[in-house]
Write a protein that holds these residues in place. Structure first.
Motif, PDB file in Angstrom:
ATOM      1  N   CYS A 226       1.085  -1.235   0.043  1.00 14.30           N
ATOM      2  CA  CYS A 226      -0.057   0.242  -0.079  1.00 14.30           C
ATOM      3  C   CYS A 226       0.959   0.773  -0.201  1.00 14.30           C
TER       4      CYS A 226
ATOM      5  N   GLU B   8       0.057   4.161   1.233  1.00 16.23           N
ATOM      6  CA  GLU B   8      -0.089   5.504   1.756  1.00 16.23           C
ATOM      7  C   GLU B   8       0.549   4.708   3.294  1.00 16.23           C
ATOM      8  N   CYS B   9       0.354   3.337   3.172  1.00 13.72           N
ATOM      9  CA  CYS B   9       0.710   3.240   4.686  1.00 13.72           C
ATOM     10  C   CYS B   9       1.951   1.980   4.705  1.00 13.72           C
TER      11      CYS B   9
ATOM     12  N   ARG C 226      -8.459  -1.796  -1.578  1.00 13.19           N
ATOM     13  CA  ARG C 226      -8.503  -0.671  -0.971  1.00 13.19           C
ATOM     14  C   ARG C 226      -7.786  -1.719  -0.134  1.00 13.19           C
ATOM     15  N   CYS C 227      -7.350  -1.137   1.043  1.00 11.25           N
ATOM     16  CA  CYS C 227      -5.746  -1.136   1.609  1.00 11.25           C
ATOM     17  C   CYS C 227      -6.597  -1.718   3.232  1.00 11.25           C
TER      18      CYS C 227
ATOM     19  N   CYS D 116      -5.474   0.467   5.967  1.00 10.47           N
ATOM     20  CA  CYS D 116      -4.910   2.201   6.609  1.00 10.47           C
ATOM     21  C   CYS D 116      -6.384   2.461   5.742  1.00 10.47           C
TER      22      CYS D 116
ATOM     23  N   ALA E 219      -7.472   2.915   2.064  1.00 12.91           N
ATOM     24  CA  ALA E 219      -7.238   3.520   1.674  1.00 12.91           C
ATOM     25  C   ALA E 219      -7.579   2.869   0.142  1.00 12.91           C
ATOM     26  N   TRP E 220      -7.968   3.954  -0.973  1.00 13.04           N
ATOM     27  CA  TRP E 220      -8.716   2.994  -2.110  1.00 13.04           C
ATOM     28  C   TRP E 220      -7.237   2.329  -3.430  1.00 13.04           C
ATOM     29  N   ASN E 221      -7.501   1.676  -4.275  1.00 11.76           N
ATOM     30  CA  ASN E 221      -6.468   2.012  -5.366  1.00 11.76           C
ATOM     31  C   ASN E 221      -4.998   2.545  -4.880  1.00 11.76           C
ATOM     32  N   SER E 222      -4.342   2.265  -3.970  1.00  9.97           N
ATOM     33  CA  SER E 222      -3.333   2.559  -3.066  1.00  9.97           C
ATOM     34  C   SER E 222      -2.080   1.325  -2.907  1.00  9.97           C
TER      35      SER E 222
ATOM     36  N   THR F 268       2.664  13.584   1.930  1.00  8.97           N
ATOM     37  CA  THR F 268       1.202  13.448   1.404  1.00  8.97           C
ATOM     38  C   THR F 268       0.326  14.651   2.379  1.00  8.97           C
TER      39      THR F 268
ATOM     40  N   GLU G 266      -2.834  13.956   4.058  1.00  8.82           N
ATOM     41  CA  GLU G 266      -2.400  12.949   5.296  1.00  8.82           C
ATOM     42  C   GLU G 266      -1.697  13.307   6.636  1.00  8.82           C
TER      43      GLU G 266
END
Ligand code: TYD
Ligand code: MG
Length: 454
Positions: free
Chosen positions: A9, A11-12, A22-23, A26, A28-31, A216, A218
């Motif tokens: 992922c 993001e995370c 989806r993760c 975390c 998040a979508w499409n990550s 980012t 976030e």
């Protein structure tokens, strides 16, 4: 042999053995993307033929003394580093794009070079000419800093190997790419691989390496948090748009205290240090205004006075608003609940806005009492004495808990001309001359003392 596929992922940094949209970690979508495997590096086929190395006891007698540090002479930076730059250390400097990371590091590069270190500044974002122009604007045109505009990691490592600098600044880690990884620059695998190779280089060659990382929206260093785990020190450079001051904050430091801050001001000629930030944060303070309370805070080892401002007004909607800038929304809800349950002061039907003046972020629980005071002062439309600072932690029972560094806080208050302090009863430490203490044991007593019987 079948290749094992791994998915990560962006993001995370969570890892999976199959792709999904989806993760789970975390949300998040499409990550999630497939991660290219690291090719076997030179380290894999060990020269010792797998015989291993002798290990040593952690023997204090043979341990070297504290690592020799180099100070840049910029006190605000040296303090955040834990007292100067440690050789062979890996430092990540994160921050929003445009906040001033390149400016800070170019200035730091010049200062460290002036202090006798050999410094290489590698820019992956700007051409050498651009960096040189900026250096000229900052008055650093003559600093003996060597420049390279380069993004290929193999070339960078070869350059660093040849130059053997004491300090290498990589601006930014997101623009670097390693040809050992089949992924685009800025992707998780690339950021991780590039960081890994640069950190290994730091440890192997004794060069201190500073990695610049964009954050980012976030608030994470773009790419996985694994970069934060790889380095010795993580610094964040933060500030609010529209405010000229910037804070360099240590969030992790293997060579010094975390939570230490350095304060800078962005001017037309680069960043200048702010040796007395309390004066800056209180500079445009109105003398007496309901809802405004000065909190005597501490960031790391440094005392910092900031103003909390509250506004309380009847809500036009059934769902009253709670808006916080610069403090924790959950903590505000807790203080409102304690005021309601323990002091019988309701906030139902009232909109509440809380703001830390100057755009600073405060995370200390010691600010509880200042927040409660600001809320009450706004609700009752009664200003607190203009020469008073407030601090103390509030427990759910409404009792006030003493907080650390009381003396440090009071001294700073005295220095800036405050002569009273409201604080928890059991606070210890000596009291500077000219400061009167108003000790209170719980929130009810505080309300009675400051605002009459409520
Ligand atoms: P920069 O260091 O490029 O940010 P980052 O590397 O974090 O993306 O800083 C960019 C901003 O700083 C830009 O908006 C202009 C401002 N700035 C000044 O106000 N004064 C200066 O002397 C310099 C060099 C930049
Ligand atoms: Mg930059």
């Amino acid at each position: 042999m079948a290749r094992i596929r791994e998915y990560v992922c962006a993001e995370c940094g969570a890892r999976y053995n199959k792709w999904s949209g989806r993760c789970d970690a975390c949300g998040a979508w499409n990550s999630i993307a497939e991660e290219a495997p690291l090719a076997a590096g030179p380290g894999r086929g060990s020269a010792s033929g797998g015989r291993g190395k002798p290990v040593q006891l952690l023997d204090l007698a043979t341990e070297e003394a504290a690592p020799p540090r180099t100070c840049s002479g910029m006190d605000e930076l040296d303090r955040v580093l834990g007292g100067g730059l440690v050789p062979a250390s890996a430092i990540l400097v994160g921050g929003d794009p445009g906040i001033g990371k390149s400016t800070l590091l170019l200035q730091a590069a010049a200062e460290f070079a002036g202090a006798g270190l050999s410094v290489v500044y590698v820019s992956g974002e700007e051409a050498s000419a651009q960096v040189r122009m900026r250096a000229q604007r900052l008055g650093l045109g003559r600093a003996p800093v060597r420049l390279a505009a380069e993004t290929g990691l193999t070339d960078i490592l070869a350059t660093l190997d040849r130059e053997r600098p004491d300090l290498a600044i990589i601006d930014s880690i997101q623009t670097m790419w390693s040809d050992r990884v089949e992924a685009a620059p800025g992707s998780v695998s690339q950021v991780r691989a590039a960081a890994h190779e640069l950190v290994s280089f730091a440890k192997r060659r004794g060069t201190a390496v500073v990695l610049v990382g964009h954050v980012t929206k976030e608030g994470q260093i773009a790419g996985p948090r694994v970069v934060e785990h790889m380095v010795d020190t993580v610094l964040y450079f933060e500030g609010e748009r529209g405010h000229q001051f910037r804070i360099l904050r240590a969030v992790k430091n293997r060579f010094g205290p975390a939570d230490e801050i350095g304060v800078f001001e962005m001017t037309g000629a680069g960043l200048t240090q702010v040796p007395n930030p309390s004066a800056l944060f209180l500079s445009d303070r109105e003398v007496r205004s309901p809802g405004a309370v000065v909190f005597a805070g501490v960031e790391g080892t440094r005392p910092l006075l900031v103003e909390f401002q509250a506004l309380v007004a009847p809500s036009p909607t059934p769902q009253a608003r709670r808006t916080v800038v610069g403090w924790d929304g959950g903590r505000l809800a807790m203080i409102l609940a304690v005021l309601e349950a323990r002091c019988a002061i309701p906030f139902a039907g009232l909109d509440v806005y809380l703001n830390v003046a100057g755009g600073l972020r405060v995370s200390e629980p010691a600010a509880d009492l200042a927040v409660a005071a600001a809320l009450l002062s706004a609700r009752e439309d009664v200003a607190l004495p203009a020469d008073m600072v407030v601090f103390g932690e509030i427990s759910l029972s409404g009792a006030l808990r003493p907080v650390g560094q009381t003396e440090n806080r009071l001294k700073e208050a005295q220095k800036l001309g405050f002569s009273q302090a409201a604080l928890p009863e059991r606070s210890s430490g000596s009291v500077p001359a000219g400061v009167t203490l108003r000790r209170v044991s719980d929130l009810t007593e505080f309300v009675g003392e400051m605002f009459g019987a409520g």
